[in-house]
Scaffold this active site. Structure first.
Site, short mmCIF file in Angstrom:
data_model
loop_
_atom_site.label_atom_id
_atom_site.label_comp_id
_atom_site.label_asym_id
_atom_site.label_seq_id
_atom_site.Cartn_x
_atom_site.Cartn_y
_atom_site.Cartn_z
N ASP A 1 -1.34 -0.51 2.65
CA ASP A 1 -0.61 0.66 2.17
C ASP A 1 0.86 0.57 2.61
OD1 ASP A 1 0.01 3.11 1.14
OD2 ASP A 1 -1.46 4.24 2.29
N ASP A 2 1.74 0.25 1.67
CA ASP A 2 3.19 0.17 1.92
C ASP A 2 3.59 -1.07 2.73
OD1 ASP A 2 3.24 2.57 0.62
OD2 ASP A 2 3.93 3.76 2.32
N CYS B 1 1.97 4.51 -4.63
CA CYS B 1 0.57 4.22 -4.34
C CYS B 1 -0.43 4.69 -5.39
CB CYS B 1 0.21 4.80 -2.99
SG CYS B 1 0.89 6.44 -2.68
N ARG C 1 -3.08 2.50 -7.72
CA ARG C 1 -4.53 2.57 -7.55
C ARG C 1 -5.23 2.93 -8.86
NH1 ARG C 1 -5.29 2.68 -1.78
NH2 ARG C 1 -3.18 2.48 -0.92
N LYS D 1 -8.31 4.83 1.72
CA LYS D 1 -7.48 5.75 0.92
C LYS D 1 -7.97 5.81 -0.52
CE LYS D 1 -2.60 6.39 -0.37
NZ LYS D 1 -1.21 6.05 0.03
N HIS E 1 -6.75 8.92 -3.01
CA HIS E 1 -5.51 9.44 -3.61
C HIS E 1 -5.59 9.52 -5.13
CE1 HIS E 1 -0.81 9.54 -3.21
NE2 HIS E 1 -1.35 10.76 -3.30
N HIS F 1 1.23 2.62 6.30
CA HIS F 1 1.90 3.85 5.84
C HIS F 1 2.23 4.75 7.02
CE1 HIS F 1 2.63 7.56 3.61
NE2 HIS F 1 2.36 6.97 2.46
N ASP G 1 -0.17 -2.05 -2.00
CA ASP G 1 -0.20 -1.15 -3.16
C ASP G 1 1.18 -0.91 -3.77
OD1 ASP G 1 0.79 0.42 -1.07
OD2 ASP G 1 -0.39 2.18 -1.60
N ASN G 2 2.23 -1.27 -3.07
CA ASN G 2 3.61 -1.19 -3.58
C ASN G 2 4.49 -1.89 -2.57
OD1 ASN G 2 2.95 2.14 -2.89
ND2 ASN G 2 4.27 1.00 -1.52
N LYS H 1 9.74 0.85 -2.03
CA LYS H 1 8.81 1.79 -2.66
C LYS H 1 9.56 2.91 -3.37
CE LYS H 1 5.09 5.04 -1.44
NZ LYS H 1 4.21 5.52 -0.34
#
Length: 561
Positions: free
Chosen positions: A40-41, A78, A82, A140, A142, A230, A336-337, A390
């Site tokens: 994540d990130d 994110c 996803r 996660k 989301h 994150h 994810d990014n 991001k």
């Protein structure tokens, strides 16, 4: 250990990608398992296999026996990523045309802007489960907050998830937005609390191991969806101590070290032009001694989070090896990014909430009851060598580290072909010998998959002049072959379309709109087609400000203006 034995274990297993893709799967012994790991990130250059100084032996081993992709693209943030990952189609079709937290008044109620993974897509776990797979997710989500929108009703047999975009990594149960301060967790669709002693990456790895074992005689698809790294930046103290003093050299020194290693590895070319767009922000030398001390500590905690995540990936890989499943498991790792150089203060009501609720003193950075982020300059280091991060459709926001390991394929390769996160679903289905879903599916109309199988591209036979678009938060881009147009609001761009030739200018340094008016015209036609095909209602930056999203980037009182 996995990272010591991996290369020996698969030595000589070189069946070839196309042979793998053509395998006929009839039973458990032949159907591949799938382990999907998403950070994540995480920035492009953070892990060792992509030039980073952070110790990531598990991911480095995966890269050593797999394939590193240098041009794997996601959405700028994110939840859109996803939605595309699990549907194989554009986020504007899948229900996440904008992040649920930031929907504008004009977007609310529009098709594709539901703010959750809608019923107009067949999901990857749904299709795999319908074809005999055990499916699970930990981490996660989301993509919907309620039981009716949970993984339990979107194809996952087992699930333990955080429904929001982020939360404390410890057991205090706080989320990341002051307007929505309680973290919500669901187990198989039912709300629960985190257990005492919870630390996110440790716990999610435990759950995935549990779910893999629960698959028993079925092939499995397991999604390990880390919330690290994150913000808020949190890590167990032994991991933080490991990096003490490592970042005292500052932003530019670390960035140059990473870039040098990337060049040596063949990840980027030696003639790559630097693009550091935020020159209004203070350099390391312009900071006070106290500010440098704080900045270094933030990056130490960030590195510790990544190190701990890698340790947990190694635990899962070790478990697969011990149970005899690893040689029959497709493993894909992505972020994810791009790196997140934004401040959580850009989100609604966050600045006052963080200041009043948390202890962010130096000695508490990274510990429970802290809420720290590493900021714009470290974000640009993580994105090395690409610009921005991001939330921007610049290369730094949508290019991510990506490693795939295929059973029966010797590794260590570096692949420079274009891939997109929408490609994961059709790739996994092809490897499993499963037809892509067609409408109607399970009694409902669904969109066709827009992604394409990665297998030809992994063999150097990618589709030429493929067109892919991005639109989010009032920003946009279109890629066609080596050409890209990009739209960023002031002060991050000129407020009008820019044109880049990424084959010659991969870091987006030179706008060619004046020199190539016909190419710009062609690309704008592709943009119009992207809007039409996907039902896009582009956001306006002014509308984003109305819902509380700030476009300000500042560091120690200096701002991008």
């Amino acid at each position: 250990m996995y990272n010591n034995n991996a290369l020996l274990r698969r030595l000589g297993m070189a069946l070839g990608l196309m042979a793998v893709s053509m395998m006929a799967f009839a039973d458990k012994a032949e159907k591949p398992n799938f382990l999907l790991i998403v950070a994540d990130d995480l920035g492009y250059s953070d892990i060792g296999a992509y030039g980073g100084e952070i110790e990531t032996p598990s991911l480095d081993a995966l890269a050593g026996e797999g394939i590193r992709m240098t041009s794997f693209h996601t959405a700028p943030t994110c939840s859109p990523t996803r939605s595309m990952l699990l549907s194989g189609t554009d986020s504007h079709q899948a229900g996440i045309g904008n992040m649920a937290e930031l929907l504008t008044a004009e977007q609310k109620g529009k098709p594709g802007y539901e703010g959750y993974l809608n019923d107009l897509v067949a999901t990857l776990p749904e299709v795999l489960r319908d074809n005999g797979y055990s499916t699970s997710i930990a981490g996660k989500w989301h993509l919907g907050r309620t039981e009716e929108l949970s993984p339990a009703v979107r194809g996952f047999d087992k699930s333990w998830v955080l429904v929001q975009g982020g939360a404390s990594h410890f057991d205090d149960g706080r989320a990341i937005i002051g307007a929505d301060p309680k973290a919500i967790y669901l187990e198989d669709g039912k709300q629960i609390e985190v257990p005492e002693g919870f630390f996110s990456s440790d716990f999610y790895a435990d759950k995935v191991i549990e779910y893999i074992d629960a698959a028993e005689d079925k092939p499995f698809f397991s999604f390990l969806a880390f919330t690290a790294p994150h913000w808020p930046l949190h890590a167990p103290e032994p991991y933080v101590n490991k990096y003490e003093g490592r970042y005292d050299e500052g932003y530019e020194a670390i960035r140059q070290q990473r870039l040098g290693r990337m060049e040596e590895m063949g990840l980027v070319g030696h003639e790559l032009a630097a693009n550091l767009p935020f020159d209004e922000l203070p350099t390391w030398d312009e900071l006070t001694n106290e500010q440098r001390k704080i900045e270094a500590r933030k990056m130490e905690v960030y590195a510790a989070m990544v190190d701990n995540m890698d340790h947990n990936i190694g635990r899962v890989m070790d478990h697969l090896e011990k149970t005899g499943e690893l040689d029959n498991t497709v493993v894909l790792f992505i972020s994810d990014n791009g790196a997140d150089g934004n401040s959580p203060e850009v989100l609604p009501r966050n600045e006052e909430w963080i200041a009043s609720e948390y202890d962010n003193s130096y000695d508490n950075i990274g510990r429970p009851n802290s809420y720290i982020w590493y900021g714009a300059q470290w974000g640009q280091v993580s994105a090395t060598p690409y610009p921005m991060w991001k939330a921007y459709p610049s290369q730094g926001g949508v290019l991510v580290p990506a490693i795939i390991n295929l059973p029966g394929k010797s590794g260590g390769d570096i692949n420079h072909e274009f891939f997109h996160v929408m490609d994961v679903m059709p790739t996994f289905l092809e490897l499993a010998g499963i037809e892509q879903p067609t409408s109607p599916y399970n009694g409902r109309e669904v969109f066709d998959i827009q992604g394409v199988s990665m297998l030809p591209g992994l063999s150097g036979k990618a589709e030429e002049n493929r067109v892919v678009g991005w639109e989010l938060l009032g920003r946009a881009a279109v890629r066609k072959g080596d050409w890209k147009i990009r739209l960023l609001e002031e002060p991050y761009g000129p407020g009008e379309w820019q044109l880049f030739n990424l084959a010659e200018d991969p870091t987006e340094t030179t706008d060619l709109t004046a020199k190539e008016p016909e190419k710009l015209k062609d690309m704008l036609m592709e943009w119009d087609e992207y809007i039409r095909r996907n039902g896009v209602f582009p956001a306006d930056p002014a509308d984003m400000r109305k819902v509380g999203y700030s476009f300000t980037t500042c560091l120690y009182g200096k701002c991008v203006e």
